[in-house]
Design an enzyme around this catalytic site. Sequence first.
Site, PDB file in Angstrom:
ATOM      1  N   HIS A  55     -15.324  22.632 -21.367  1.00 25.35           N
ATOM      2  CA  HIS A  55     -16.400  21.717 -21.802  1.00 25.35           C
ATOM      3  C   HIS A  55     -15.881  20.564 -22.279  1.00 25.35           C
ATOM      4  O   HIS A  55     -14.533  20.217 -22.449  1.00 25.35           O
ATOM      5  CB  HIS A  55     -17.524  22.172 -22.527  1.00 25.35           C
ATOM      6  CG  HIS A  55     -17.179  22.606 -24.150  1.00 25.35           C
ATOM      7  ND1 HIS A  55     -16.307  23.662 -24.270  1.00 25.35           N
ATOM      8  CD2 HIS A  55     -17.335  21.886 -25.217  1.00 25.35           C
ATOM      9  CE1 HIS A  55     -16.007  23.367 -25.590  1.00 25.35           C
ATOM     10  NE2 HIS A  55     -16.705  22.446 -26.326  1.00 25.35           N
ATOM     11  N   HIS A  57     -15.946  18.441 -24.915  1.00 26.86           N
ATOM     12  CA  HIS A  57     -15.542  18.115 -26.426  1.00 26.86           C
ATOM     13  C   HIS A  57     -14.176  17.810 -26.565  1.00 26.86           C
ATOM     14  O   HIS A  57     -13.171  18.382 -25.932  1.00 26.86           O
ATOM     15  CB  HIS A  57     -16.054  19.104 -27.177  1.00 26.86           C
ATOM     16  CG  HIS A  57     -17.620  19.051 -27.632  1.00 26.86           C
ATOM     17  ND1 HIS A  57     -18.169  20.115 -28.020  1.00 26.86           N
ATOM     18  CD2 HIS A  57     -18.582  18.184 -27.214  1.00 26.86           C
ATOM     19  CE1 HIS A  57     -19.444  20.111 -28.104  1.00 26.86           C
ATOM     20  NE2 HIS A  57     -19.555  18.814 -27.564  1.00 26.86           N
ATOM     21  N   ASP A  59     -11.920  18.227 -28.845  1.00 28.68           N
ATOM     22  CA  ASP A  59     -11.162  19.163 -29.273  1.00 28.68           C
ATOM     23  C   ASP A  59     -10.751  20.440 -28.268  1.00 28.68           C
ATOM     24  O   ASP A  59      -9.854  21.157 -28.582  1.00 28.68           O
ATOM     25  CB  ASP A  59     -11.589  19.984 -30.589  1.00 28.68           C
ATOM     26  CG  ASP A  59     -12.949  20.537 -30.338  1.00 28.68           C
ATOM     27  OD1 ASP A  59     -13.760  20.095 -29.667  1.00 28.68           O
ATOM     28  OD2 ASP A  59     -12.877  21.697 -31.046  1.00 28.68           O
ATOM     29  N   HIS A  60     -11.299  20.143 -26.940  1.00 30.41           N
ATOM     30  CA  HIS A  60     -10.823  20.758 -25.866  1.00 30.41           C
ATOM     31  C   HIS A  60     -10.296  20.188 -24.775  1.00 30.41           C
ATOM     32  O   HIS A  60      -9.469  20.953 -23.834  1.00 30.41           O
ATOM     33  CB  HIS A  60     -11.967  21.744 -25.249  1.00 30.41           C
ATOM     34  CG  HIS A  60     -12.839  22.608 -26.391  1.00 30.41           C
ATOM     35  ND1 HIS A  60     -12.611  23.935 -26.343  1.00 30.41           N
ATOM     36  CD2 HIS A  60     -13.325  22.213 -27.643  1.00 30.41           C
ATOM     37  CE1 HIS A  60     -13.276  24.254 -27.559  1.00 30.41           C
ATOM     38  NE2 HIS A  60     -13.597  23.380 -28.147  1.00 30.41           N
ATOM     39  N   HIS A 120     -24.221  25.207 -25.677  1.00 30.21           N
ATOM     40  CA  HIS A 120     -23.167  24.372 -26.494  1.00 30.21           C
ATOM     41  C   HIS A 120     -23.310  22.841 -25.921  1.00 30.21           C
ATOM     42  O   HIS A 120     -23.550  21.965 -26.700  1.00 30.21           O
ATOM     43  CB  HIS A 120     -22.050  24.958 -26.806  1.00 30.21           C
ATOM     44  CG  HIS A 120     -20.961  24.250 -27.551  1.00 30.21           C
ATOM     45  ND1 HIS A 120     -21.389  24.212 -28.804  1.00 30.21           N
ATOM     46  CD2 HIS A 120     -19.973  23.705 -27.213  1.00 30.21           C
ATOM     47  CE1 HIS A 120     -20.149  23.341 -29.583  1.00 30.21           C
ATOM     48  NE2 HIS A 120     -19.366  23.024 -28.524  1.00 30.21           N
ATOM     49  N   ASP A 137     -16.725  27.284 -26.423  1.00 27.53           N
ATOM     50  CA  ASP A 137     -17.330  27.257 -27.521  1.00 27.53           C
ATOM     51  C   ASP A 137     -18.906  28.162 -27.267  1.00 27.53           C
ATOM     52  O   ASP A 137     -19.783  27.501 -28.114  1.00 27.53           O
ATOM     53  CB  ASP A 137     -17.537  25.877 -28.114  1.00 27.53           C
ATOM     54  CG  ASP A 137     -16.145  25.236 -28.967  1.00 27.53           C
ATOM     55  OD1 ASP A 137     -15.266  25.986 -28.823  1.00 27.53           O
ATOM     56  OD2 ASP A 137     -16.183  24.259 -29.087  1.00 27.53           O
ATOM     57  N   HIS A 175     -12.237  29.150 -30.912  1.00 26.57           N
ATOM     58  CA  HIS A 175     -11.938  28.726 -32.320  1.00 26.57           C
ATOM     59  C   HIS A 175     -11.610  30.057 -32.984  1.00 26.57           C
ATOM     60  O   HIS A 175     -12.316  31.063 -32.629  1.00 26.57           O
ATOM     61  CB  HIS A 175     -13.230  28.117 -32.959  1.00 26.57           C
ATOM     62  CG  HIS A 175     -13.273  26.703 -32.593  1.00 26.57           C
ATOM     63  ND1 HIS A 175     -12.667  25.665 -33.187  1.00 26.57           N
ATOM     64  CD2 HIS A 175     -13.978  26.235 -31.730  1.00 26.57           C
ATOM     65  CE1 HIS A 175     -12.964  24.261 -32.622  1.00 26.57           C
ATOM     66  NE2 HIS A 175     -13.705  24.749 -31.489  1.00 26.57           N
TER      67      HIS A 175
HETATM   68 FE    FE Z   1     -14.728  23.314 -30.061  1.00 19.68          FE
HETATM   69 ZN    ZN Z   2     -17.362  22.275 -28.375  1.00 18.32          ZN
END
Ligand code: FE
Ligand code: ZN
Length: 263
Positions: A55, A57, A59-60, A120, A137, A175
Amino acid sequence: MTLPHIVPVRAFRDNYIWVIRDRFYAAVVDPGDAAPVLDYLRSEKLKLIAILNTHHHNDHVGGNAALLGKSAAPVFGPATESIPALTHPLKESQEKKKDDSNAYLPEFPLRLSVLDIPGHTAGHIAYYGANLLFCGDTLFACGCGRLFEGTAQQMVHSLEKLSSLPDKTQVYCGHEYTLNNIRFARVVEPGNGALAELEKTVENLRKHGIATLPSTIAVEKSTNPFLRCSQPEIIESASRYAGKPLTGPVEVFTAIRDWKNNF
Ligand code: FE
Ligand code: ZN
């Protein structure tokens, strides 16, 4: 033929960037940060053959560009989200052989099919094949992602899709949230013995700084409250939290997702 194996590279506070590797090649799932991955590839003398994103985001996907550098490795990701350097937009398809419904890594060789799992984010996908599941996530060990773009109904459907995979499926999440998730799950379902056992195991792993992942679909089905919204004890807890009798998995899910957000 040796099967590739999976190694976690840590990033930020609690992200896992999963590296699918053999002796020579590496494919990387959700590289939010390039630096720790580049260090790992360099020290292990591995060639990057693909990036897989679940996805959009940061942090990915934040490490996509720097990780690629001058390499022309394919970047797989959800067709309906904005993914840096995306070359292979993917979506779930009923026709299993369709190219846009799977990520093929010929070097291993490994074929991962795509599952649409919105909730998400609106376009979130998972990769599944060879008993491996990379679910970003959406599904966490003993928990699930927050609803940023999707509805509870969508998330319940996505989680049902993942929990219908074979019991032995290895679950690789985005995570290290397991211990916190278990603390919450124990309050929601105090009578679950499997959960009490898991808490001991996970506390011990975390004491030694060891990853609690992968989980398995079997373990998630027996411990994850978000997959157990039809269990009487969970319906009762959720109803108490909501202050009214709840019926049906979506209502129960909505209550415990809200409860977890404020836990
Ligand atoms: Fe994340
Ligand atoms: Zn995420």
